[in-house]
Structure formats: C-alpha cells, structure tokens
Design a protein around this motif. Structure first.
Motif, mmCIF file in Angstrom:
data_model
loop_
_atom_site.group_PDB
_atom_site.id
_atom_site.type_symbol
_atom_site.label_atom_id
_atom_site.label_comp_id
_atom_site.label_asym_id
_atom_site.label_seq_id
_atom_site.Cartn_x
_atom_site.Cartn_y
_atom_site.Cartn_z
ATOM 1 N N ALA A 124 0.836 -1.207 0.000
ATOM 2 C CA ALA A 124 0.000 0.000 0.000
ATOM 3 C C ALA A 124 0.868 1.253 0.000
ATOM 4 O O ALA A 124 0.562 2.230 -0.689
ATOM 5 N N ALA A 125 1.981 1.208 0.742
ATOM 6 C CA ALA A 125 2.894 2.354 0.774
ATOM 7 C C ALA A 125 3.440 2.635 -0.616
ATOM 8 O O ALA A 125 3.515 3.796 -1.041
ATOM 9 N N ALA A 126 3.808 1.588 -1.331
ATOM 10 C CA ALA A 126 4.325 1.765 -2.683
ATOM 11 C C ALA A 126 3.245 2.341 -3.602
ATOM 12 O O ALA A 126 3.520 3.226 -4.420
ATOM 13 N N ALA A 127 2.024 1.854 -3.448
ATOM 14 C CA ALA A 127 0.926 2.346 -4.289
ATOM 15 C C ALA A 127 0.633 3.820 -3.995
ATOM 16 O O ALA A 127 0.421 4.612 -4.917
ATOM 17 N N VAL A 128 0.632 4.195 -2.723
ATOM 18 C CA VAL A 128 0.364 5.584 -2.364
ATOM 19 C C VAL A 128 1.520 6.475 -2.816
ATOM 20 O O VAL A 128 1.304 7.579 -3.323
ATOM 21 N N ALA A 129 2.746 6.003 -2.679
ATOM 22 C CA ALA A 129 3.906 6.791 -3.103
ATOM 23 C C ALA A 129 3.880 7.053 -4.606
ATOM 24 O O ALA A 129 4.381 8.078 -5.074
ATOM 25 N N ALA A 130 3.274 6.150 -5.363
ATOM 26 C CA ALA A 130 3.212 6.307 -6.819
ATOM 27 C C ALA A 130 2.115 7.276 -7.258
ATOM 28 O O ALA A 130 2.068 7.670 -8.421
ATOM 29 N N LEU A 131 1.237 7.646 -6.342
ATOM 30 C CA LEU A 131 0.151 8.570 -6.691
ATOM 31 C C LEU A 131 0.687 9.985 -6.877
ATOM 32 O O LEU A 131 1.664 10.376 -6.230
ATOM 33 N N PRO A 132 0.026 10.768 -7.722
ATOM 34 C CA PRO A 132 0.396 12.192 -7.817
ATOM 35 C C PRO A 132 0.189 12.868 -6.462
ATOM 36 O O PRO A 132 -0.691 12.466 -5.679
ATOM 37 N N GLY A 133 0.972 13.886 -6.192
ATOM 38 C CA GLY A 133 0.920 14.574 -4.901
ATOM 39 C C GLY A 133 -0.473 15.033 -4.507
ATOM 40 O O GLY A 133 -0.883 14.886 -3.358
#
Length: 189
Positions: free
Chosen positions: A78-87
């Motif tokens: 989930a951390a990786a998925a959230v980190a990949a989201l636009p700011g």
C-alpha cells in the motif's frame, strides 16, 4: 458503516514504515504537520516534538511491530501504491482519512484485515484489559474473514456488562473449536 480503502491504512502506519519515523514531523491521524527543523540531528528532532506526538509515534511503531508479517507486507504494498500517486491525489487521500472518525482511524492500526472490521469489533475490543490485549490480538489475527464476521455480530449483540465474559470465553476456546463456538453463539445455541 463507512467503507475504507485498505491503502488508507498506510496513513496510520506510515511513520512506522520509515527509518526516520520517530524524528519526523509527519502529521498523525487527526492532526496537521508539526514543523521540525531538518537541520537538527534525529535525537534533537525527536526532542523537539511535543510529548503527545512522541506518544502517538510510539503507539504507531508498537502497532507496526505487533502486525503479522503478512499484514506488514500488505502495508508495504500500500505504501508503494500511495507513493506512486500524484501529490494532489495523496493529499486528497490523506485529507479523506483525517476526516474519518477517530474510531475508524485507530482501528486501522491493527492492520488491513482487522482494520476493515474494527468498527464492528470495537464494542468488544475498545476496552481490553492489558492482560488480554496481546492474546486477543493474536487470536484475531488467526481468524479468517468468516470467523471475524461472526465475532463482529457477537460484538454488536453483546451488552456491555457481558463483554468481559465473552472475551474470557473466546480466549479459552481452543483454536480448532473457535469456528464452531462462534457459529453456536451467533445462532443462539
């Protein structure tokens, strides 16, 4: 019931995922960022945080350490998925999480599996004696989705004065017999 995306869990446990977590000014659930000068060394940065923030970060770290490895892996994904989201999307997700009732936010500290059903389990788990906390969390992590659903039904049906007895009985049931025990209790037998 409010439906929460499992990736929102990340916003509860994020500080525990990073090495610098205890020394960051990252906002916790229900709060905004606390400015902490980056020039300070980690010990000074930690000391600069208000005591309530230090306590919150310690609780998050303890929650992270208490999760089974499979749940930690889900949080890392989930951390990786959230980190990949636009700011902007990350900020919107964080704002959405902060808008949740504290009951929902705090339940996610138990991991994705238990966080999803915590609002229904809260009547049973909200006031656990310290001696029951670790055994009860271990038991809950062993339950499958169906058994958690049954326990959630029991939690909602059990009057406050009977919850301690229900917890004691549940903890006393052998793991192999728990599913049948839960079904019998829900069915009223």
């Amino acid at each position: 019931m409010t439906r929460i995306e499992p990736r929102l869990l990340l916003l509860v446990l994020l500080p525990a995922l990073t090495q610098a977590a205890p020394a960051t000014g990252l906002p916790g659930a229900g709060e905004r960022a606390i400015p902490v000068p980056e020039a300070l060394d980690p010990q000074q940065r930690w000391a600069a945080l208000p005591p309530a923030r230090q306590q919150d970060l310690r609780a998050r770290y303890a929650a992270w350490r208490a999760l089974p490895e499979s749940e930690r892996q889900r949080v890392r994904r989930a951390a990786a998925a959230v980190a990949a989201l636009p700011g902007a999307e990350r900020d919107a997700l964080h704002a959405r999480f902060l808008d949740l009732d504290r009951l929902y936010r705090d339940g996610w500290r138990l991991g994705p599996k238990l966080g999803a059903v915590y609002p229904q389990l809260q009547p049973l788990l909200g006031y656990l004696p310290d001696t029951q906390r670790a055994p009860m969390l271990a038991l809950l992590h062993q339950l499958d989705a169906e058994h958690l659903r049954l326990l959630a039904v029991l939690s909602q049906r059990t009057p406050p004065q009977e919850r301690a007895r229900l917890r004691e009985q549940l903890l006393a049931v052998a793991a192999a017999d728990r599913g049948a025990w839960l079904r019998r209790r829900v069915e009223g037998r």
